[in-house]
Design a protein around this motif. Structure first.
Motif, PDB file in Angstrom:
ATOM      1  N   VAL A 102       9.490   4.479  -2.065  1.00 55.69           N
ATOM      2  CA  VAL A 102       9.079   3.392  -1.252  1.00 55.69           C
ATOM      3  C   VAL A 102       8.390   2.160  -2.099  1.00 55.69           C
ATOM      4  CG1 VAL A 102       8.142   2.113   0.953  1.00 55.69           C
ATOM      5  CG2 VAL A 102       9.224   4.635   0.930  1.00 55.69           C
ATOM      6  N   VAL A 135       6.098   0.451   7.045  1.00 55.40           N
ATOM      7  CA  VAL A 135       7.059   1.389   6.805  1.00 55.40           C
ATOM      8  C   VAL A 135       6.904   2.881   7.521  1.00 55.40           C
ATOM      9  CG1 VAL A 135       8.572   2.372   4.797  1.00 55.40           C
ATOM     10  CG2 VAL A 135       7.467  -0.048   4.743  1.00 55.40           C
ATOM     11  N   GLY A 136       5.656   2.809   7.897  1.00 55.70           N
ATOM     12  CA  GLY A 136       5.415   4.383   8.023  1.00 55.70           C
ATOM     13  C   GLY A 136       6.159   4.845   9.275  1.00 55.70           C
ATOM     14  N   THR A 137       6.267   6.330   9.462  1.00 51.76           N
ATOM     15  CA  THR A 137       7.025   6.866  10.332  1.00 51.76           C
ATOM     16  C   THR A 137       6.363   8.080  10.618  1.00 51.76           C
ATOM     17  OG1 THR A 137       8.758   7.588   9.303  1.00 51.76           O
ATOM     18  CG2 THR A 137       9.255   5.879  10.644  1.00 51.76           C
ATOM     19  N   ASN A 138       5.351   8.098  11.725  1.00 52.19           N
ATOM     20  CA  ASN A 138       4.371   9.463  11.863  1.00 52.19           C
ATOM     21  C   ASN A 138       4.943   9.910  13.317  1.00 52.19           C
ATOM     22  OD1 ASN A 138       2.813   8.782   9.197  1.00 52.19           O
ATOM     23  ND2 ASN A 138       2.376   7.031  10.405  1.00 52.19           N
ATOM     24  N   VAL A 191      11.674  -1.246   9.990  1.00 50.76           N
ATOM     25  CA  VAL A 191      12.394  -0.707   8.741  1.00 50.76           C
ATOM     26  C   VAL A 191      13.513   0.110   8.810  1.00 50.76           C
ATOM     27  CG1 VAL A 191      11.946  -0.028   6.437  1.00 50.76           C
ATOM     28  CG2 VAL A 191      10.437  -1.703   7.184  1.00 50.76           C
ATOM     29  N   GLY A 192      13.321   1.246   9.888  1.00 51.74           N
ATOM     30  CA  GLY A 192      13.942   2.545  10.016  1.00 51.74           C
ATOM     31  C   GLY A 192      15.627   2.001  10.142  1.00 51.74           C
ATOM     32  N   ILE A 242       0.916  -1.323  -0.046  1.00 54.09           N
ATOM     33  CA  ILE A 242      -0.013   0.011  -0.069  1.00 54.09           C
ATOM     34  C   ILE A 242       0.975   1.243   0.091  1.00 54.09           C
ATOM     35  CG2 ILE A 242      -1.979   1.171   1.044  1.00 54.09           C
ATOM     36  CD1 ILE A 242      -2.735  -1.601   2.632  1.00 54.09           C
ATOM     37  N   LEU A 272     -10.181  -1.301  -0.430  1.00 53.16           N
ATOM     38  CA  LEU A 272      -8.588  -1.539  -0.383  1.00 53.16           C
ATOM     39  C   LEU A 272      -8.601  -2.659   0.917  1.00 53.16           C
ATOM     40  CD1 LEU A 272      -5.463  -0.269  -0.103  1.00 53.16           C
ATOM     41  CD2 LEU A 272      -6.127   1.131   1.775  1.00 53.16           C
ATOM     42  N   ASP A 290       2.145   3.062  10.372  1.00 56.08           N
ATOM     43  CA  ASP A 290       0.802   3.181   9.448  1.00 56.08           C
ATOM     44  C   ASP A 290      -0.204   2.087  10.081  1.00 56.08           C
ATOM     45  OD1 ASP A 290       1.728   5.285   8.170  1.00 56.08           O
ATOM     46  OD2 ASP A 290       2.411   4.136   6.432  1.00 56.08           O
ATOM     47  N   ALA A 302       3.069   1.758   3.409  1.00 56.87           N
ATOM     48  CA  ALA A 302       4.207   2.974   3.320  1.00 56.87           C
ATOM     49  C   ALA A 302       3.273   3.862   2.708  1.00 56.87           C
ATOM     50  CB  ALA A 302       5.035   2.776   2.505  1.00 56.87           C
ATOM     51  N   ILE A 303       2.329   4.747   3.878  1.00 60.87           N
ATOM     52  CA  ILE A 303       1.210   5.663   3.149  1.00 60.87           C
ATOM     53  C   ILE A 303       1.419   6.951   3.887  1.00 60.87           C
ATOM     54  CG2 ILE A 303      -0.292   4.047   2.308  1.00 60.87           C
ATOM     55  CD1 ILE A 303      -2.049   4.214   4.707  1.00 60.87           C
ATOM     56  N   GLY A 304       2.048   6.999   5.156  1.00 61.41           N
ATOM     57  CA  GLY A 304       2.058   8.132   6.050  1.00 61.41           C
ATOM     58  C   GLY A 304       0.808   8.531   6.598  1.00 61.41           C
ATOM     59  N   ARG A 305      -0.047   7.650   7.072  1.00 63.31           N
ATOM     60  CA  ARG A 305      -1.227   7.692   7.830  1.00 63.31           C
ATOM     61  C   ARG A 305      -1.220   7.054   9.041  1.00 63.31           C
ATOM     62  NH1 ARG A 305      -1.769  10.909   4.399  1.00 63.31           N
ATOM     63  NH2 ARG A 305      -3.098  10.980   2.475  1.00 63.31           N
ATOM     64  N   SER A 353       4.818   5.676  -3.819  1.00 61.56           N
ATOM     65  CA  SER A 353       5.707   6.693  -4.042  1.00 61.56           C
ATOM     66  C   SER A 353       7.057   6.099  -4.683  1.00 61.56           C
ATOM     67  CB  SER A 353       6.061   7.179  -2.576  1.00 61.56           C
ATOM     68  OG  SER A 353       7.042   6.444  -1.919  1.00 61.56           O
ATOM     69  N   PHE A 404      -3.456   3.709  10.260  1.00 59.75           N
ATOM     70  CA  PHE A 404      -4.635   3.704   9.193  1.00 59.75           C
ATOM     71  C   PHE A 404      -4.930   2.202   8.982  1.00 59.75           C
ATOM     72  CE2 PHE A 404      -5.900   2.935   4.880  1.00 59.75           C
ATOM     73  CZ  PHE A 404      -6.836   4.040   4.800  1.00 59.75           C
TER      74      PHE A 404
HETATM   75  P1  NAP Z   1       4.098   9.657  -0.083  1.00 58.04           P
HETATM   76  O1  NAP Z   1       5.322  10.142  -0.968  1.00 58.04           O
HETATM   77  O2  NAP Z   1       3.411  10.672   0.711  1.00 58.04           O
HETATM   78  O3  NAP Z   1       3.434   8.615  -0.589  1.00 58.04           O
HETATM   79  C1  NAP Z   1       2.034   7.867   0.223  1.00 58.04           C
HETATM   80  C2  NAP Z   1       1.632   6.995  -0.814  1.00 58.04           C
HETATM   81  O4  NAP Z   1       0.474   6.323   0.159  1.00 58.04           O
HETATM   82  C3  NAP Z   1       0.864   7.445  -1.912  1.00 58.04           C
HETATM   83  O5  NAP Z   1       1.170   6.502  -3.015  1.00 58.04           O
HETATM   84  C4  NAP Z   1      -0.462   7.613  -1.661  1.00 58.04           C
HETATM   85  O6  NAP Z   1      -1.303   7.252  -2.967  1.00 58.04           O
HETATM   86  C5  NAP Z   1      -0.823   6.609  -0.681  1.00 58.04           C
HETATM   87  N1  NAP Z   1      -1.960   6.706   0.492  1.00 58.04           N
HETATM   88  C6  NAP Z   1      -1.857   7.840   0.957  1.00 58.04           C
HETATM   89  N2  NAP Z   1      -3.161   7.678   1.705  1.00 58.04           N
HETATM   90  C7  NAP Z   1      -3.543   6.455   1.372  1.00 58.04           C
HETATM   91  C8  NAP Z   1      -4.955   5.758   1.624  1.00 58.04           C
HETATM   92  N3  NAP Z   1      -5.762   6.487   2.588  1.00 58.04           N
HETATM   93  N4  NAP Z   1      -5.202   4.582   1.218  1.00 58.04           N
HETATM   94  C9  NAP Z   1      -4.331   4.052   0.325  1.00 58.04           C
HETATM   95  N5  NAP Z   1      -3.102   4.691  -0.223  1.00 58.04           N
HETATM   96  C10 NAP Z   1      -2.773   5.785   0.286  1.00 58.04           C
HETATM   97  O7  NAP Z   1       5.012   8.979   1.244  1.00 58.04           O
HETATM   98  P2  NAP Z   1       6.402   7.856   1.251  1.00 58.04           P
HETATM   99  O8  NAP Z   1       7.427   9.044   1.143  1.00 58.04           O
HETATM  100  O9  NAP Z   1       6.353   6.814   0.410  1.00 58.04           O
HETATM  101  O10 NAP Z   1       6.132   7.607   2.771  1.00 58.04           O
HETATM  102  C11 NAP Z   1       5.292   6.768   3.171  1.00 58.04           C
HETATM  103  C12 NAP Z   1       5.576   6.628   4.802  1.00 58.04           C
HETATM  104  O11 NAP Z   1       6.892   5.797   4.928  1.00 58.04           O
HETATM  105  C13 NAP Z   1       5.761   7.793   5.671  1.00 58.04           C
HETATM  106  O12 NAP Z   1       5.169   7.446   6.797  1.00 58.04           O
HETATM  107  C14 NAP Z   1       7.114   7.967   5.695  1.00 58.04           C
HETATM  108  O13 NAP Z   1       7.417   8.736   7.029  1.00 58.04           O
HETATM  109  C15 NAP Z   1       7.912   6.557   5.640  1.00 58.04           C
HETATM  110  N6  NAP Z   1       9.022   6.328   5.499  1.00 58.04           N
HETATM  111  C16 NAP Z   1       9.628   5.740   6.241  1.00 58.04           C
HETATM  112  C17 NAP Z   1      11.221   5.336   6.065  1.00 58.04           C
HETATM  113  C18 NAP Z   1      11.937   4.463   6.692  1.00 58.04           C
HETATM  114  O14 NAP Z   1      13.377   4.515   6.543  1.00 58.04           O
HETATM  115  N7  NAP Z   1      11.411   3.708   7.706  1.00 58.04           N
HETATM  116  C19 NAP Z   1      11.650   6.105   4.917  1.00 58.04           C
HETATM  117  C20 NAP Z   1      10.872   6.606   3.660  1.00 58.04           C
HETATM  118  C21 NAP Z   1       9.468   6.737   4.228  1.00 58.04           C
HETATM  119  P3  NAP Z   1      -1.577   8.227  -4.076  1.00 58.04           P
HETATM  120  O15 NAP Z   1      -0.119   7.950  -4.926  1.00 58.04           O
HETATM  121  O16 NAP Z   1      -2.701   8.101  -4.791  1.00 58.04           O
HETATM  122  O17 NAP Z   1      -1.270   9.603  -3.462  1.00 58.04           O
END
Ligand code: NAP
Length: 286
Positions: free
Chosen positions: A169, A228-231, A261-262, A163, A194, A241, A207-210, A166, A213
């Motif tokens: 990820v 993967v999420g980190t909020n 994952v971090g 899920i 979903l 997430d 990996a959605i950032g919610r 980006s 969720f």
């Molecule tokens: P991003 O660029 O904001 O992408 C988020 C993705 O999630 C998009 O594809 C979006 O869909 C989808 N999404 C958002 N809301 C959704 C929903 N309600 N239902 C289904 N899909 C949904 O975020 P990102 O950079 O990939 O990061 C995602 C998360 O991973 C964040 O929490 C970030 O902090 C974390 N992260 C962690 C690490 C780590 O090392 N642990 C590294 C990077 C990121 P659309 O494409 O349709 O908008």
């Protein structure tokens, strides 16, 4: 009870390999060196850059933190990257986001040579990943694969749902999972039903950032779930997430946030750094 997919132990093992490779490189006359370019006042990005720098130094990798103003122009960012690209003493470059307003990430990232592109940011690295050619994958996507491998999760033929789509990820992870022979479905904000799609997964990656969720309705009983999420919570703590309490007893295993994952993302970046230094040393010896 849901098993924990710990990333810290796996990260320690990767970092021990990194330290060993860095020592060998130094003995042969190469000081592995990375540069992090930071042009933002964002506290999270500054903290993350310093933590990568500390981790690098701890494993024997020199780290240059190159800091520009948060309103730096595209020409200033491009100039700094071009200098790092041309500097033979710098083996890897990490371009920290967010970039200043008006700076095109795609245009400036293109200045990073693929051999120095430690976080797989450039179009060339992304294309090489799709074509199955040697390239550095985005570290978080590779870290997810390392976490699954460290816990012996079988992927060949497995139904995997990611899920999030980006460029850092979801998309690269889908490529890595395909290369591991998984059957991959990528979901996003426009995916219909979903929970029904997600609940098909033997392995679910979110990996959605919610925050919190994903609940029990998204999880097939016994599924392996990687969060993967980190909020950041208002009190400063980090949550994923996935609603860990809600999926407890439904998921077979879940990666914790923090501690999943971090730590492996940082370890993967360091691994890429020594690989880049090894490639540069081998090229110089030819
Ligand atoms: P991003 O660029 O904001 O992408 C988020 C993705 O999630 C998009 O594809 C979006 O869909 C989808 N999404 C958002 N809301 C959704 C929903 N309600 N239902 C289904 N899909 C949904 O975020 P990102 O950079 O990939 O990061 C995602 C998360 O991973 C964040 O929490 C970030 O902090 C974390 N992260 C962690 C690490 C780590 O090392 N642990 C590294 C990077 C990121 P659309 O494409 O349709 O908008």
């Amino acid at each position: 009870m849901t098993r924990e997919l710990d990333g810290r132990a796996a990260a320690r093992a990767v970092r021990a390999q990194v330290a060993e490779s860095a020592r060998t490189l130094r003995e042969a006359g190469t000081a592995p060196t990375v540069a992090i370019l930071l042009a933002t006042d964002d506290g999270g990005a500054q903290w993350y850059s310093r933590s990568i720098a500390r981790a690098a130094e701890a494993e024997g990798i020199d780290c240059r933190l190159v800091t520009l103003a948060s309103d730096a122009s595209q020409a200033q960012v491009a100039d700094a990257l071009a200098q790092l690209a041309a500097d033979d003493a710098v083996h890897g470059i990490i371009l920290q986001t967010p970039l200043p307003p008006g700076v095109s990430a795609a245009e400036v990232a293109a200045l990073i040579p693929p051999r120095k592109d430690l976080d797989g940011m450039t179009a060339l690295s992304a294309g090489q990943l799709v074509l199955g050619q040697p390239a550095f994958a985005p570290a978080t996507a590779e870290a997810t694969m390392r976490l699954l491998a460290a816990h012996d999760v079988p992927l060949a033929g497995a139904e995997v749902v990611v899920i999030g789509r980006s460029a850092v990820v979801g998309k690269p992870l889908a490529q890595l999972l395909l290369a591991a022979d998984a059957t991959v479905t990528v979901c996003h904000s426009r995916t219909r039903e979903l929970a029904t799609v997600a609940a098909r997964a033997e392995v679910l990656v979110v990996a959605i950032g919610r925050p919190r969720f994903v609940g029990a309705e998204h999880v097939r009983p016994g599924a392996i779930v990687v969060d993967v999420g980190t909020n950041a919570e208002p009190n400063g703590s980090l949550v994923g997430d996935v609603d860990a309490a809600a999926v407890d007893g439904v998921a077979g295993a879940l990666s914790p946030v923090p501690g999943g994952v971090g730590p492996l993302t940082t370890a993967t970046l360091l691994h890429h750094a020594v690989e880049a230094a090894q490639l540069a040393a081998a090229a110089a010896a030819r």
